[in-house]
Design an enzyme around this catalytic site. Structure first.
Site, mmCIF file in Angstrom:
data_model
loop_
_atom_site.group_PDB
_atom_site.id
_atom_site.type_symbol
_atom_site.label_atom_id
_atom_site.label_comp_id
_atom_site.label_asym_id
_atom_site.label_seq_id
_atom_site.Cartn_x
_atom_site.Cartn_y
_atom_site.Cartn_z
ATOM 1 N N PHE A 1 0.576 -1.301 -0.058
ATOM 2 C CA PHE A 1 0.028 0.157 0.054
ATOM 3 C C PHE A 1 0.807 1.168 -0.126
ATOM 4 O O PHE A 1 0.565 2.468 -0.339
ATOM 5 C CB PHE A 1 -1.105 0.068 1.113
ATOM 6 C CG PHE A 1 -0.186 0.507 2.720
ATOM 7 C CD1 PHE A 1 -0.399 1.664 3.050
ATOM 8 C CD2 PHE A 1 0.318 -0.515 3.195
ATOM 9 C CE1 PHE A 1 0.120 1.928 4.167
ATOM 10 C CE2 PHE A 1 0.893 -0.350 4.474
ATOM 11 C CZ PHE A 1 0.912 1.049 4.881
ATOM 12 N N LYS A 2 2.096 1.070 0.529
ATOM 13 C CA LYS A 2 2.820 2.378 0.643
ATOM 14 C C LYS A 2 3.453 2.744 -0.830
ATOM 15 O O LYS A 2 3.781 3.964 -1.031
ATOM 16 C CB LYS A 2 4.006 2.165 1.597
ATOM 17 C CG LYS A 2 3.396 1.684 2.944
ATOM 18 C CD LYS A 2 4.534 1.435 3.992
ATOM 19 C CE LYS A 2 4.108 1.127 5.183
ATOM 20 N NZ LYS A 2 4.909 0.809 6.212
#
Length: 429
Positions: free
Chosen positions: A106-107
């Protein structure tokens, strides 16, 4: 738009200043002075907008003209060049898959936006910028890929030796060029502490232009609000009434992004702060006492944080009120044994493959929905293959490889957990 420090002892900053500084001088964290509330018409048309279009509409509220609309739109197209699908796991329970970006975590969203924002702001200057980032796993790889070969920007990544997966380590230590990885003898909190000390060291900041790529940087954290809008928009209209979002959490930037989306008008009923045994925030929600502690290694290592930075932003959103926070957020924590059991159970019952972090989010959501009706979304924050040793053992099946690094040489520098040595290293670079 102005940005203030959560400690209230530093001058206000513009968006550009907040991005470049990373941390205010008083060791607080930057927060937007105002959080816009979208009209109902925005949500009526949300499912007709693409992911980059949603990103543009959300981030325009925080950039406030410091990046022209045309440039911001381009930045969002480049940042969000991959899908973030909502996958049904079982009735009224969905996984928002945040792992379809280049580093399968997700980063990628925050790191790619930050890299492009810094590149845009630095185009008019030849001054070299040094980006510092502490990582418990996924942040480092996302930042490394996002900033790789960007002119005038050097990246120094600090990660705890022996406490991240081999895949995560390979993602950040096989690039070279402007990416340097320091393998620190300690835990993630030690890495994070070194980074924070660097930003508060006057001599260091006079000689080197530093900024952060952790979620302490406002341009890393704010874009994480975007996919909450996108996930909600993918639900059938009849399922949008009582939406509960479960967020597997370490440094709590991801959850903070969701809370900001809610303040912007996104109709989310409740949040779940789900942790592994590093349960500082769930314990706070239960007892109203915040007790930072040394982090404990787990199989969901990206959440191995004992003193999460973004908790102060969460408090700020509720004006320091434990009661108000507790009304909107419920905390859960789970052991490795429970996490493994969830991976096995969900695969056996549904065929869906959880990673250890998503499994923690799933467990919290399952527990909450037994007591409260609603539609549940849990965030799948990393691709299961990144933790294939753990996942394959539980599902008794080999995962298809997504990327291999075995032919690439690991390039890291073993480093002691000492700020004086870290400072000397940065000055000598």
């Amino acid at each position: 738009m102005k940005y203030y420090s959560t400690k209230g002892q530093a001058p206000e900053a513009s968006f550009q200043e907040a991005v470049f500084k990373g941390l205010p001088e008083d060791n607080g964290l930057y927060m937007p002075e105002t959080i816009s509330h979208f009209p109902s018409s925005f949500f009526d048309e949300l499912d007709e907008l693409s992911l980059p279009e949603i990103g543009f509409r959300v981030m325009r509220e925080f950039v406030d003209g410091e990046i022209p609309d045309e440039e911001l739109s381009r930045l969002m197209e480049e940042t969000l060049s991959f899908d973030i699908p909502l996958e049904k796991v079982r009735d009224e329970l969905y996984a928002l898959e945040l792992f379809h970006g280049p580093t399968f975590a997700f980063k990628d969203v925050g790191a790619r936006f930050l890299a492009r924002t810094l590149s845009y702001f630095s185009q008019q200057s030849d001054e070299k910028l040094t980006v510092l980032v502490a990582t418990s796993g996924d942040t480092g790889s996302a930042v490394a890929q996002g900033f790789y070969d960007v002119p005038n920007i050097e990246v120094v990544i600090l990660y705890p030796s022996g406490k991240i997966s081999k895949f995560q380590e390979q993602q950040m230590t096989t690039l070279g060029k402007n990416i340097t990885a320091l393998e620190v003898d300690g835990v993630f909190d030690d890495c994070q502490r070194l980074v924070k000390q660097a930003f508060l060291d006057n001599e260091l900041n006079k000689r080197i232009k530093l900024t952060s790529a952790n979620s302490i940087n406002i341009a890393r954290m704010l874009p994480q609000s975007i996919y909450y809008f996108h996930g909600w928009a993918q639900l059938h209209p009849e399922e949008r009434k009582d939406v509960v979002v479960s967020v597997p959490s370490g440094n709590y930037g991801n959850l903070t992004g969701g809370l900001i989306a809610q303040k912007m008008g996104l109709p989310l009923k409740h949040f779940l702060a789900c942790s592994n045994v590093n349960d500082t925030v769930p314990k706070y929600l239960e007892t109203a006492e915040y007790n930072a502690k040394a982090s404990v290694p787990t199989i969901s290592n990206a959440m191995d944080v004992g003193d999460p930075s973004n908790f102060v932003r969460m408090l700020d959103l509720y004006s320091g009120s434990h009661q108000r926070m507790k009304e909107n957020i419920t905390g859960y924590s789970y052991t490795d044994k429970q996490t493994r059991a969830a991976i096995e159970k969900v695969y056996d019952e549904t065929g869906y493959v959880l990673d250890p972090h998503g499994a923690v989010g799933y467990l919290g959501l399952e527990a909450y929905l037994k007591e409260q009706a609603g539609t549940g979304i849990f965030l799948e924050t990393a691709h299961p293959y990144k933790f294939r040793e753990t996942v394959e053992e539980e599902i008794e099946k080999s995962l298809d490889p997504v990327l291999e690094f075995d032919s690439k040489e690991k390039k890291s520098i073993a480093f002691e957990n000492d700020f004086v040595a870290f400072k000397e290293y940065l000055l000598e670079r």
